[in-house]
Design a protein around this motif. Structure first.
Motif, PDB file in Angstrom:
ATOM      1  N   VAL A 160       0.885  -1.359  -0.098  1.00 60.00           N
ATOM      2  CA  VAL A 160      -0.048  -0.139   0.028  1.00 60.00           C
ATOM      3  C   VAL A 160       0.896   1.285  -0.126  1.00 60.00           C
ATOM      4  O   VAL A 160       0.455   2.218  -1.037  1.00 60.00           O
ATOM      5  N   ILE A 161       2.075   1.164   0.899  1.00 58.59           N
ATOM      6  CA  ILE A 161       2.907   2.327   0.665  1.00 58.59           C
ATOM      7  C   ILE A 161       3.389   2.597  -0.362  1.00 58.59           C
ATOM      8  O   ILE A 161       3.522   3.811  -1.069  1.00 58.59           O
ATOM      9  N   SER A 162       3.775   1.413  -1.379  1.00 57.02           N
ATOM     10  CA  SER A 162       4.254   1.530  -2.614  1.00 57.02           C
ATOM     11  C   SER A 162       3.434   2.059  -3.628  1.00 57.02           C
ATOM     12  O   SER A 162       3.612   2.963  -4.410  1.00 57.02           O
ATOM     13  N   LEU A 163       2.131   1.482  -3.479  1.00 57.92           N
ATOM     14  CA  LEU A 163       1.060   2.351  -4.443  1.00 57.92           C
ATOM     15  C   LEU A 163       0.961   3.825  -3.864  1.00 57.92           C
ATOM     16  O   LEU A 163       0.709   4.845  -5.011  1.00 57.92           O
ATOM     17  N   HIS A 164       1.165   4.161  -2.897  1.00 55.97           N
ATOM     18  CA  HIS A 164       1.014   5.606  -2.433  1.00 55.97           C
ATOM     19  C   HIS A 164       2.258   6.286  -3.113  1.00 55.97           C
ATOM     20  O   HIS A 164       1.768   7.443  -3.595  1.00 55.97           O
ATOM     21  N   GLY A 165       3.150   5.864  -3.052  1.00 55.08           N
ATOM     22  CA  GLY A 165       4.342   6.648  -3.596  1.00 55.08           C
ATOM     23  C   GLY A 165       4.397   6.708  -5.265  1.00 55.08           C
ATOM     24  O   GLY A 165       4.754   7.714  -5.553  1.00 55.08           O
ATOM     25  N   ASP A 166       3.866   5.476  -5.645  1.00 51.85           N
ATOM     26  CA  ASP A 166       3.695   5.655  -7.026  1.00 51.85           C
ATOM     27  C   ASP A 166       2.612   6.577  -7.467  1.00 51.85           C
ATOM     28  O   ASP A 166       2.553   7.209  -8.512  1.00 51.85           O
ATOM     29  N   SER A 167       1.789   7.104  -6.730  1.00 61.09           N
ATOM     30  CA  SER A 167       0.614   7.994  -6.969  1.00 61.09           C
ATOM     31  C   SER A 167       1.069   9.359  -6.824  1.00 61.09           C
ATOM     32  O   SER A 167       0.607  10.524  -7.187  1.00 61.09           O
ATOM     33  N   LYS A 168       2.535   9.750  -6.273  1.00 62.60           N
ATOM     34  CA  LYS A 168       3.013  11.216  -6.272  1.00 62.60           C
ATOM     35  C   LYS A 168       2.362  12.088  -5.493  1.00 62.60           C
ATOM     36  O   LYS A 168       2.388  13.193  -5.988  1.00 62.60           O
ATOM     37  N   GLY A 169       1.570  11.487  -4.583  1.00 62.18           N
ATOM     38  CA  GLY A 169       0.631  12.490  -3.795  1.00 62.18           C
ATOM     39  C   GLY A 169      -0.787  12.729  -4.262  1.00 62.18           C
ATOM     40  O   GLY A 169      -1.396  13.714  -3.708  1.00 62.18           O
ATOM     41  N   ASP A 170      -0.919  12.336  -5.310  1.00 62.93           N
ATOM     42  CA  ASP A 170      -2.262  12.624  -6.074  1.00 62.93           C
ATOM     43  C   ASP A 170      -3.324  11.479  -5.413  1.00 62.93           C
ATOM     44  O   ASP A 170      -3.301  10.261  -5.702  1.00 62.93           O
ATOM     45  N   LYS A 212      -5.546   3.197  -7.977  1.00 66.59           N
ATOM     46  CA  LYS A 212      -4.739   2.330  -7.990  1.00 66.59           C
ATOM     47  C   LYS A 212      -5.413   1.257  -6.884  1.00 66.59           C
ATOM     48  O   LYS A 212      -5.283   0.086  -6.961  1.00 66.59           O
ATOM     49  N   LEU A 213      -5.498   1.581  -5.808  1.00 66.65           N
ATOM     50  CA  LEU A 213      -6.305   0.717  -4.859  1.00 66.65           C
ATOM     51  C   LEU A 213      -7.441  -0.049  -5.597  1.00 66.65           C
ATOM     52  O   LEU A 213      -7.826  -1.293  -5.168  1.00 66.65           O
ATOM     53  N   ILE A 233      -6.641  -2.790  -7.996  1.00 70.05           N
ATOM     54  CA  ILE A 233      -6.524  -4.158  -7.582  1.00 70.05           C
ATOM     55  C   ILE A 233      -7.467  -4.892  -6.784  1.00 70.05           C
ATOM     56  O   ILE A 233      -7.201  -5.815  -6.243  1.00 70.05           O
ATOM     57  N   GLY A 234      -8.675  -3.924  -6.352  1.00 69.36           N
ATOM     58  CA  GLY A 234      -9.694  -4.434  -5.852  1.00 69.36           C
ATOM     59  C   GLY A 234      -9.686  -4.655  -4.170  1.00 69.36           C
ATOM     60  O   GLY A 234     -10.241  -5.435  -3.703  1.00 69.36           O
ATOM     61  N   ALA A 235      -8.821  -3.549  -4.011  1.00 69.20           N
ATOM     62  CA  ALA A 235      -8.552  -3.492  -2.463  1.00 69.20           C
ATOM     63  C   ALA A 235      -9.930  -3.376  -1.497  1.00 69.20           C
ATOM     64  O   ALA A 235      -9.893  -4.040  -0.497  1.00 69.20           O
ATOM     65  N   GLY A 236     -10.805  -2.634  -2.130  1.00 70.87           N
ATOM     66  CA  GLY A 236     -11.919  -2.576  -1.405  1.00 70.87           C
ATOM     67  C   GLY A 236     -11.832  -1.869  -0.192  1.00 70.87           C
ATOM     68  O   GLY A 236     -12.745  -1.870   0.695  1.00 70.87           O
ATOM     69  N   PHE A 247     -10.545   4.830   5.697  1.00 71.11           N
ATOM     70  CA  PHE A 247      -9.192   4.149   5.739  1.00 71.11           C
ATOM     71  C   PHE A 247      -8.327   4.706   4.684  1.00 71.11           C
ATOM     72  O   PHE A 247      -7.082   5.283   5.018  1.00 71.11           O
ATOM     73  N   ILE A 248      -8.700   5.193   3.399  1.00 70.61           N
ATOM     74  CA  ILE A 248      -7.688   5.685   2.620  1.00 70.61           C
ATOM     75  C   ILE A 248      -7.463   7.097   2.960  1.00 70.61           C
ATOM     76  O   ILE A 248      -6.128   7.744   3.035  1.00 70.61           O
TER      77      ILE A 248
END
Length: 70
Positions: A36-46, A53-54, A57-60, A65-66
């Protein structure tokens, strides 16, 4: 010394995100927190991109939480 401090900060972040995941899902998984941290980093603060992205991947995860981990 800076390298050690960085490692400590990363460990603290992983623990915090893992705790949030546990609070919302009762899943205790460090690897999931790191992902999840990696996805957040890939999102560059957006936030919209992070949510997408969440969802892709079907995080639901709930909106609250987000918002807590953004």
């Amino acid at each position: 010394m800076d390298k050690d401090l960085y490692k400590l900060e990363v460990l603290s972040l992983v623990q915090r995100v893992a705790q949030e995941i546990f609070n919302f899902t009762a899943i205790n998984d460090k690897s999931l927190a790191e992902f999840v941290i990696s996805l957040h980093g890939d999102s560059k603060g957006d936030l919209a991109l992070f949510k997408k992205k969440l969802n892709d991947i079907g995080a639901g995860f709930q909106e609250s939480f987000i918002e807590n981990i953004k």
